[in-house]
Write a protein that holds these residues in place. Sequence first.
Motif, PDB file in Angstrom:
ATOM      1  N   SER A   1       0.649  -1.120  -0.090  1.00 28.61           N
ATOM      2  CA  SER A   1      -0.406  -0.013   0.109  1.00 28.61           C
ATOM      3  C   SER A   1       1.224   1.287   0.244  1.00 28.61           C
ATOM      4  O   SER A   1       1.356   2.046  -0.637  1.00 28.61           O
ATOM      5  CB  SER A   1      -1.686  -0.641   1.401  1.00 28.61           C
ATOM      6  N   LEU A   2       2.092   0.846   0.424  1.00 27.67           N
ATOM      7  CA  LEU A   2       3.212   2.362   0.965  1.00 27.67           C
ATOM      8  C   LEU A   2       3.254   2.812  -0.280  1.00 27.67           C
ATOM      9  O   LEU A   2       3.644   4.071  -0.697  1.00 27.67           O
ATOM     10  CB  LEU A   2       3.559   2.283   1.577  1.00 27.67           C
ATOM     11  N   LEU A   3       3.986   1.714  -1.267  1.00 25.91           N
ATOM     12  CA  LEU A   3       4.515   1.713  -2.201  1.00 25.91           C
ATOM     13  C   LEU A   3       3.659   2.100  -3.937  1.00 25.91           C
ATOM     14  O   LEU A   3       4.057   3.357  -4.219  1.00 25.91           O
ATOM     15  CB  LEU A   3       5.688   1.214  -2.924  1.00 25.91           C
ATOM     16  N   ARG A   4       1.778   1.572  -3.408  1.00 25.20           N
ATOM     17  CA  ARG A   4       1.552   2.315  -4.171  1.00 25.20           C
ATOM     18  C   ARG A   4       1.331   3.783  -4.730  1.00 25.20           C
ATOM     19  O   ARG A   4       0.619   4.545  -4.815  1.00 25.20           O
ATOM     20  CB  ARG A   4       0.288   0.712  -4.234  1.00 25.20           C
ATOM     21  N   GLU A   5       1.122   4.211  -2.988  1.00 24.74           N
ATOM     22  CA  GLU A   5       0.437   5.670  -3.105  1.00 24.74           C
ATOM     23  C   GLU A   5       1.424   6.986  -3.201  1.00 24.74           C
ATOM     24  O   GLU A   5       1.314   7.954  -3.608  1.00 24.74           O
ATOM     25  CB  GLU A   5      -0.293   5.776  -1.263  1.00 24.74           C
ATOM     26  N   ALA A   6       2.915   5.964  -2.644  1.00 25.24           N
ATOM     27  CA  ALA A   6       3.961   7.300  -3.073  1.00 25.24           C
ATOM     28  C   ALA A   6       3.882   7.564  -4.417  1.00 25.24           C
ATOM     29  O   ALA A   6       5.090   8.030  -4.278  1.00 25.24           O
ATOM     30  CB  ALA A   6       5.367   6.687  -2.352  1.00 25.24           C
ATOM     31  N   THR A   7       3.695   6.231  -5.164  1.00 27.19           N
ATOM     32  CA  THR A   7       4.542   6.500  -6.671  1.00 27.19           C
ATOM     33  C   THR A   7       2.814   6.409  -7.678  1.00 27.19           C
ATOM     34  O   THR A   7       3.356   6.517  -8.582  1.00 27.19           O
ATOM     35  CB  THR A   7       5.082   5.307  -7.246  1.00 27.19           C
ATOM     36  N   ALA A   8       1.704   6.863  -7.170  1.00 23.33           N
ATOM     37  CA  ALA A   8       0.749   6.772  -7.761  1.00 23.33           C
ATOM     38  C   ALA A   8       0.611   7.801  -8.728  1.00 23.33           C
ATOM     39  O   ALA A   8       0.409   7.415  -9.859  1.00 23.33           O
ATOM     40  CB  ALA A   8      -0.152   7.118  -6.977  1.00 23.33           C
ATOM     41  N   ASP A   9       1.759   9.231  -8.687  1.00 19.94           N
ATOM     42  CA  ASP A   9       1.145  10.241  -9.652  1.00 19.94           C
ATOM     43  C   ASP A   9       1.825   9.583 -11.215  1.00 19.94           C
ATOM     44  O   ASP A   9       1.336  10.769 -11.617  1.00 19.94           O
ATOM     45  CB  ASP A   9       1.887  11.258  -8.965  1.00 19.94           C
ATOM     46  N   VAL A  10       2.915   8.676 -10.922  1.00 19.78           N
ATOM     47  CA  VAL A  10       3.335   8.231 -11.939  1.00 19.78           C
ATOM     48  C   VAL A  10       3.136   7.077 -12.762  1.00 19.78           C
ATOM     49  O   VAL A  10       3.510   6.657 -13.660  1.00 19.78           O
ATOM     50  CB  VAL A  10       5.033   8.471 -11.560  1.00 19.78           C
ATOM     51  N   LEU A  11       2.008   6.773 -12.678  1.00 21.54           N
ATOM     52  CA  LEU A  11       2.387   4.953 -12.864  1.00 21.54           C
ATOM     53  C   LEU A  11       0.574   4.881 -13.707  1.00 21.54           C
ATOM     54  O   LEU A  11      -0.722   6.022 -13.178  1.00 21.54           O
ATOM     55  CB  LEU A  11       1.630   4.387 -11.671  1.00 21.54           C
ATOM     56  N   PRO A  12       0.332   4.114 -14.659  1.00 19.40           N
ATOM     57  CA  PRO A  12      -0.573   4.433 -15.148  1.00 19.40           C
ATOM     58  C   PRO A  12      -1.955   3.793 -14.476  1.00 19.40           C
ATOM     59  O   PRO A  12      -1.232   2.899 -13.106  1.00 19.40           O
ATOM     60  CB  PRO A  12      -0.757   2.950 -16.201  1.00 19.40           C
ATOM     61  N   ARG A  13      -2.502   3.846 -14.577  1.00 23.70           N
ATOM     62  CA  ARG A  13      -4.185   2.985 -13.738  1.00 23.70           C
ATOM     63  C   ARG A  13      -3.900   1.674 -13.582  1.00 23.70           C
ATOM     64  O   ARG A  13      -4.375   0.680 -12.327  1.00 23.70           O
ATOM     65  CB  ARG A  13      -5.802   3.591 -14.207  1.00 23.70           C
ATOM     66  N   SER A  14      -3.897   1.084 -15.329  1.00 21.62           N
ATOM     67  CA  SER A  14      -3.461  -0.454 -14.709  1.00 21.62           C
ATOM     68  C   SER A  14      -3.020  -0.872 -13.918  1.00 21.62           C
ATOM     69  O   SER A  14      -2.958  -2.430 -13.693  1.00 21.62           O
ATOM     70  CB  SER A  14      -3.727  -0.679 -16.457  1.00 21.62           C
ATOM     71  N   VAL A  15      -1.379  -0.633 -13.805  1.00 30.18           N
ATOM     72  CA  VAL A  15      -0.522  -0.990 -12.810  1.00 30.18           C
ATOM     73  C   VAL A  15      -0.532  -0.657 -11.682  1.00 30.18           C
ATOM     74  O   VAL A  15      -0.564  -1.419 -10.972  1.00 30.18           O
ATOM     75  CB  VAL A  15       0.363   0.204 -13.238  1.00 30.18           C
TER      76      VAL A  15
END
Length: 613
Positions: free
Chosen positions: A516-530
């Motif tokens: 959860s922490l990694l996903r939220e910390a990098t959400a702004d640079v990830l495509p929604r699918s990933v």
Amino acid sequence: MCGITGWVSFDRDLTAEAGALHGMTETMACRGPDDRGTWTEGPAALGHRRLAIIDLPGGRQPMSVRTPEGAVALVYSGETYNFTELRRELTGRGHRFTTDSDTEVVLHGYLEWGDAVAERLNGMYAFAVWDARHDRLVMIRDRMGIKPFYYHPTADGVLFGSEPKAILANPLARRRVGPDGLRELFTMIKTPGHAVWDGMREVEPGTVVTVGRAGLTTRAYWRLRTRPHTDDRDTTVATVRTLLDDIVRRQLVADVPRCTLLSGGLDSSAMTALAARQLAERGEKVRSFAVDFVGQTDNFVADELRGTPDTPFVHDVAELARTDHQDIVLDAQALADPAVRERVIRARDLPAGFGDMDTSLLLLFRAIRDQSTVALSGESADEVFGGYLQFFDEDARRADTFPWLVRFGRHFGDDTDVLRPDLAKSLDLEGYVADGYRTAVAGIQRLEGESDFEYRMRQICHLHLTRFVRVLLDRKDRMSMAVGLEVRVPFCDHRLVEYVYNTPWSLKSFDGREKSLLREATADVLPRSVYERVKSPYPSTQDPRYARALQDQARELLARPSHRVFDLVDRERVRAAAERETPVSTQVGRRGLERTLDLAQWLDLYTPELVLS
């Protein structure tokens, strides 16, 4: 990066042993294809093979300094990511530098602080210092064990090397594997310090080993410690992102072409996207590479481990981050090629039994090496942030054993099934694992007031960060260095590891999902699918032609009934798998064949003396 080796013999002058040192050094040629060097003085002999990454003309090794009290010589493998700051500090303390390499900074750091220099380094490293001023050899390994480091005490000193093959090239080392070595081979628990080969040890991660005339001593300069975590969720997420930005910035530094490994999972995608953003600010594009198999995406069959093929997610990331991307597509023939298996076994020095996940990684790295010398990997994020299925599996959580063994047993079967029943019984692998588990959990500190559940999750995280990750880091290092490719692991930065380890499980999984922490910390640079993708392990081919090739090779092995492999494996089990009419296209059904073929190759290449009881 590089390969290091050496020999200290307090009872002789090793200047007369140039041939032995040369033989040890040349086993490291794949790790260092760009240059070689040796240094010998009195009882000390050092060898080095160089993969040039920083300061290409100035970083030659062994590197030495002559002091009034005697020479101080260094052989170094790895990268120190904070060498620029350390260089400034050392310059302020009166040190003068003649190169721009991190190696010279480490050498002068040792001159200034002794073996306490280790505590100041941020990076991945294994290095040895011969200090004639004190008549001693000092060996130091990075905190997480990213770079391998082995040693073999002798009657009057020590042999050492980046890999066992360097030590085994010396006549003083025997190619012998006893019962405990076999136990280590057939249990995926990575006992700290164990090297499988009799008489050989690993320098443990975060440890200094000093060898003098009076003997050998060890000192741990770093261990994973329990500390209170007081940051709230928003602050924790922001801190993770700040750390990741700094880590990626540091690890992008190189004087050679660099790239990222992109699997389409959260870890590699986040790392690639952050690298792409930073390079874009300098007007550069990041190269990215992914492994794929012929027909895998079109013919993919979902199972409990892997619900989706990687390639569509890889392409989503490459498009959003605007990377210069390339898929490395492998076919069954290449994956099953005995020559590739031989290369894998030579690289690992042991029959690890990872099958196509080893051969595909080697082939991926070989293809990348034609275009890049440094690659950034998402390795270890699952251990740091809690990404594996066993973190969420109630049976694995409750089990009185290493949690990954519960999942592996369910998906791949018992890894000892291939062994002869009498050998399996005499080795008592179950007891070996139980003893190893009790030792592993004994020293894990509990936070005051920590609930039973939170403490159990802390134990599971600790076990993955101190045992399981070392299996994968070793695999990554051996496969990459076999082709002269340096692979860096941003998620192993000790600052990130310490910070995230001490966040409670409720924060690590605050949205009910993995990492959860990694996903939220990098959400702004990830495509929604990933961002929404469920964890999927490193890919494995589903092509039945690969399984058929394994069966063909197993039948050829069975036609050699006197082969030593049948001292270890159950001949009839191998025969049944080889003659199965419908070849299995998954890892589960192939594992015994892959393990047997690896063992046979290892016995042919290394001709070890086996002591079975």
